[in-house]
Design an enzyme around this catalytic site. Structure first.
Site: not given
Length: 303
Positions: A39, A67, A81, A173
Site C-alpha cells: 500500500d 512485517y 489503517d 491492517r
C-alpha cells in the site's frame, strides 16, 4: 538490454506501480513488474523484476512475508489503517499483558475476512471500488497462517509495535483491526514496514539487500545493482546440461536427465530445478523433474 532483479526499499507515498513506472524510465525497459503489492503508506522490501526476469514474478507467491507494524488501539477506521476515515474512537483499558494474551488466538492457522478496501474481486468488481461508493458486500473469509506474531515495543497505553511473519494473502491492517476487536477497544494499523518477501530482505550488507529509490536514481550505472534472474531460484537444485539436451531445452521440449550428484535429497519427482547451458554458462530455464526427464516450466534466456 536490462535483465535482472532489483530489490527496492519502497518509500511511503509511492504505490508499487509508481516504482515500476519510474524504473521503466531508468532502465529503458517496458517489461517491469513487482513481486508483491505494498500500500502507498507502507515502506520496505519490494522486489522489482526487469526484462526477461518478469517471468519469475509468479514464483514469488509461495514465500512467507515478514512485517513490522504499529498497532493503534482505540481507533477504528473504514480502511483499517490510520489513513482512512475514523469511524469510532474508544477508550483503551487493555493492558500489555492482556494484549499478549489476545495475540495467542491469532497465531497459527486463522480465518481472515478481507477488508472492503482491497483489490479482491467479487462478481468482477474490485472491493475498493465498491467501498468508495459507500457499498459493503458479503465476502468469504480466507484461510491464512500467522507463523510468528511478536510484541516488540510499546509507546504509551495505545500504541504497540508488532512483528508478523505470515503466508501470502494476509492483510496486516485487518490483523490489527481484529486484534483491536478482540480487546474490545478497536484498533487500526498506523504504520507498516515489510522486512522480507520472496526471500529478499532489507539488510544493506547482504547481496539481496534493498536499495532506496534515491540510491537507484543517483547510480551512474543502475544495471550494476541488478541481481541475476536465477537468484530468484537460488533454493532450487541446479542442473547443468550440454549437447542435445540444450537444443531440446531451448525449444521448450523435455529431455532425459538424472538427479545431479549431491542433490539426491532435494531432487524428487515433481520437484523444480534450475537448468543451465554448461558450455555457455547461461541460465536457461526452470524445469520440473517428471519420471526420468525434465519438462520445461518457464524459460528465461533471451530469444
Amino acid at each position: 538490454m536490462a535483465n535482472g532483479i532489483l530489490v527496492i526499499d519502497k518509500p511511503a507515498g509511492w504505490t508499487s506501480m509508481d516504482v515500476c513506472a519510474k524504473l521503466r524510465g531508468v532502465f529503458h525497459e517496458k517489461r517491469v513488474g513487482h513481486g508483491g503489492t505494498l500500500d502507498p503508506m507502507a515502506t520496505g522490501v519490494l522486489p522489482i523484476f526487469i526484462g526477461r526476469a518478469t517471468r519469475a514474478v509468479e514464483f514469488t507467491e509461495k514465500y512467507d512475508k515478514e512485517y513490522i507494524a504499529e498497532l493503534k488501539l482505540g481507533v477504528i477506521t473504514n480502511t483499517q489503517d490510520i489513513t482512512g476515515e475514523v469511524l469510532e474512537v474508544r477508550p483503551v483499558q487493555a493492558s500489555r499483558e492482556r494484549l499478549e494474551e489476545v495475540l495467542e488466538q491469532f497465531r497459527g492457522d486463522i480465518m481472515q475476512l478481507p477488508p472492503m478496501y482491497s483489490a479482491i474481486k467479487i462478481n468482477g468488481k474490485k472491493l475498493y471500488e465498491l467501498a468508495r461508493k459507500g457499498r459493503e458486500v458479503e465476502r468469504p473469509a480466507r484461510p491464512v497462517t500467522i507463523k510468528a506474531l511478536e510484541l516488540l515495543d510499546q509507546q504509551g497505553e495505545d500504541l504497540y509495535t508488532i512483528r508478523v511473519r505470515c503466508t501470502k494473502g494476509t492483510y496486516i491492517r485487518t490483523l490489527c483491526h481484529d486484534i483491536g476487536q478482540a480487546l474490545g477497544c478497536g484498533g487500526c494499523m498506523s504504520s507498516l514496514r515489510r522486512t522480507e518477501t520472496a526471500g529478499f530482505t532489507l539488510e544493506p550488507d547482504c547481496l539481496d539487500g534493498a536499495y532506496t529509490m534515491d540510491q537507484v536514481l543517483a547510480a551512474e550505472h543502475p544495471e550494476e545493482l541488478l541481481l541475476p534472474v536465477d537468484y530468484a531460484f537460488r533454493d532450487l537444485p541446479a542442473l547443468v546440461i550440454q549437447g542435445r539436451p540444450v537444443v531440446l531445452a531451448r525449444n521448450g521440449a523435455p529431455f532425459p536427465a538424472k538427479a545431479p550428484q549431491g542433490c539426491r535429497n532435494t531432487w524428487h519427482d515433481g520437484g523444480l530445478c534450475r537448468i543451465y547451458d554448461g558450455p555457455r554458462n547461461e541460465f536457461l530455464a526452470v524445469g520440473r523433474y517428471v519420471g526420468q526427464e525434465i519438462k520445461i516450466v518457464k524459460s528465461f534466456f533471451e530469444v
